[in-house]
Enzyme design. Structure first.
Site, mmCIF file in Angstrom:
data_model
loop_
_atom_site.group_PDB
_atom_site.id
_atom_site.type_symbol
_atom_site.label_atom_id
_atom_site.label_comp_id
_atom_site.label_asym_id
_atom_site.label_seq_id
_atom_site.Cartn_x
_atom_site.Cartn_y
_atom_site.Cartn_z
ATOM 1 N N ASP A 141 -10.162 31.876 -3.566
ATOM 2 C CA ASP A 141 -10.136 30.535 -4.166
ATOM 3 C C ASP A 141 -11.205 30.384 -5.256
ATOM 4 O O ASP A 141 -11.930 31.335 -5.577
ATOM 5 C CB ASP A 141 -10.348 29.523 -3.013
ATOM 6 C CG ASP A 141 -9.483 28.288 -3.175
ATOM 7 O OD1 ASP A 141 -9.092 27.980 -4.304
ATOM 8 O OD2 ASP A 141 -9.228 27.609 -2.156
ATOM 9 N N ASP B 249 -2.881 22.444 -6.347
ATOM 10 C CA ASP B 249 -2.302 22.487 -4.999
ATOM 11 C C ASP B 249 -0.981 21.727 -4.884
ATOM 12 O O ASP B 249 -0.849 20.607 -5.366
ATOM 13 C CB ASP B 249 -3.282 21.872 -3.994
ATOM 14 C CG ASP B 249 -4.489 22.758 -3.779
ATOM 15 O OD1 ASP B 249 -4.709 23.686 -4.584
ATOM 16 O OD2 ASP B 249 -5.222 22.511 -2.803
HETATM 17 C C1 GLA Z 1 -7.849 25.003 -2.460
HETATM 18 C C2 GLA Z 1 -6.622 25.905 -2.539
HETATM 19 C C3 GLA Z 1 -5.693 25.587 -1.373
HETATM 20 C C4 GLA Z 1 -6.423 25.775 -0.059
HETATM 21 C C5 GLA Z 1 -7.681 24.924 -0.030
HETATM 22 C C6 GLA Z 1 -8.562 25.225 1.175
HETATM 23 O O1 GLA Z 1 -7.530 23.678 -2.695
HETATM 24 O O2 GLA Z 1 -5.958 25.754 -3.768
HETATM 25 O O3 GLA Z 1 -4.543 26.403 -1.426
HETATM 26 O O4 GLA Z 1 -6.745 27.136 0.102
HETATM 27 O O5 GLA Z 1 -8.484 25.141 -1.188
HETATM 28 O O6 GLA Z 1 -9.721 24.450 1.208
#
Ligand code: GLA
Length: 392
Positions: free
Chosen positions: A126, A183
């Protein structure tokens, strides 16, 4: 590592967020095996954020939270492997993960070795809490080398949410898939926008490095960790899966497999759709229509038979191996309307004498041979995905 096809599997985040444990992961793996997901190719079981303690140990290593993972990660990985799956974990290029746990900035080589010792086969990486002075590309390059130096084959799933157009450079760093957008949320608008935003980028996705449009939300129906806005309908989930398969994206499921409804399960295990996603030539789709959708139902409120929805129609045409093709009709409008497919737009002009024999991927219905065009009325927010072969 030879990652020749879009990776398939399951990830804990969309449904469970921080509420993860050894037993949840194992129950999910067992359910995926019993219900036939593994057999269909969903091979990675991935634990997302929130698996560790808040502090590293005295040697600077990450420590699994003993309440969530009392046996540690190696024992869990062994069980996952014994079931026939590959095991995935999560860290982050910044100083803390998105949920505030320790992450791998300046610890890349230690963490990669730890993951290798635990038997990890896939690392999602990430981009939260990344120092402003640092360079993202360099840090993804560093973790890529750390994984290669770890002594174990580990699929590198970078997740920088599309920052600095990763489709232009992630492949050159040894990355195997890269998140190209922010996301996903479990609603129609969210996944539609994600897919539309990547239509022009898929020519840069293919064997060894795939454009990842995020984990799917099929079957979540507004429950879980990424519920926001209006829960999806069954037709909307078909659109989600249809888009991912037509574009050839990784299929990382996000629902609760243990209690999945029958329609969602049928969709995610649909052999024709999976064949399109996993086609060995990995060609991106070709946009043969993008434009308005017209709805001609009488609306007593407006007194009108004519409702125009700009930029709501999309027809994708995809070359598959073996002279086969896939056609995806998408209607992003809230109302039913006609979505066109004029064969000349896919390279079959009028008078070529060559037709297409069409089959519906979801119903399996043989739609017969058509020439010149085949437009379809598609319900609001729905799709139709067809397989096609040439007929002279
Ligand atoms: C980010 C990523 C998500 C998930 C969250 C976890 O937002 O894009 O896919 O992994 O972190 O905290």
């Amino acid at each position: 590592m030879n990652i020749a096809l879009p990776p398939m599997g399951w990830n804990s985040w969309n449904t469970f967020g921080s509420n993860i444990s050894d037993s949840l992961i194992l129950e999910t793996a067992r359910a995926m095996k019993e219900k036939g997901y593994l057999e269909k190719g969903y091979e990675y079981i991935v634990i997302d954020d929130c698996w560790s303690l808040r502090e590293r140990d005295a040697e600077g290593r990450l420590v699994p939270d003993p309440e969530k993972f009392p046996r540690g990660m190696k024992a869990l990985a062994d069980d996952i492997h014994a079931l026939g799956f590959k095991f995935g974990m999560y860290s982050c290029a910044g100083v803390q993960t998105c949920a505030g746990y320790p992450s791998s900035y300046d610890h890349e080589f230690t963490d990669a070795r730890t993951f290798a010792e635990w038997g990890v086969d896939y690392l999602k990486y990430d981009f939260c809490n990344f120092p402003a002075h640092a360079d993202g590309k360099t840090r993804y390059a560093t973790m890529s080398m750390a994984l290669k130096a770890s002594g174990r084959d580990i699929l590198f799933a970078a997740c920088n949410w599309g920052t600095d157009a990763p489709w232009k450079w992630m492949k050159s760093l040894g990355v195997h898939m890269y998140r190209s957008t922010g996301d996903i949320q479990d609603n129609f608008q969210s996944f539609s926008n994600i897919a539309k935003s990547q239509l022009d980028n898929f020519c840069m996705s293919g064997p060894h490095c795939f454009n990842d449009m995020d984990m799917l939300t099929i079957g979540m129906y507004g429950k879980g960790n990424v519920a926001l806005g209006k829960a999806c309908t069954e037709a909307e989930y078909q659109t989600q899966f249809g888009l991912w398969c037509m574009m050839g994206a990784p299929l990382i499921l996000g629902g609760d497999i243990r209690s999945m409804d029958a329609a969602s399960e049928r969709l995610m295990l649909n052999e024709r759709l999976l064949r399109i996603d996993q086609d060995p030539e990995c060609r991106p789709p070709h946009v043969v229509y993008r434009g308005r959708v017209i709805n001609n139902e009488y609306d007593p409120e407006t007194g009108s038979w004519w409702h125009e929805y700009p930029d709501c129609g999309l027809t994708l045409f995809r070359h598959l191996s073996g002279n086969e093709f896939a056609v995806g009709y998408f209607n992003f409008a809230p109302k039913r309307g006609s979505v066109p497919f004029i064969f000349a737009d896919a390279g079959l002009p009028y008078g070529s004498g060559v037709g297409l024999h069409l089959t519906d991927t979801i119903t399996g219905e043989d739609l017969d041979v058509h020439r010149d065009y085949y437009n379809l009325d598609v319900e609001g927010h729905a799709c139709r995905i067809l397989l096609a072969t040439l007929v002279s």
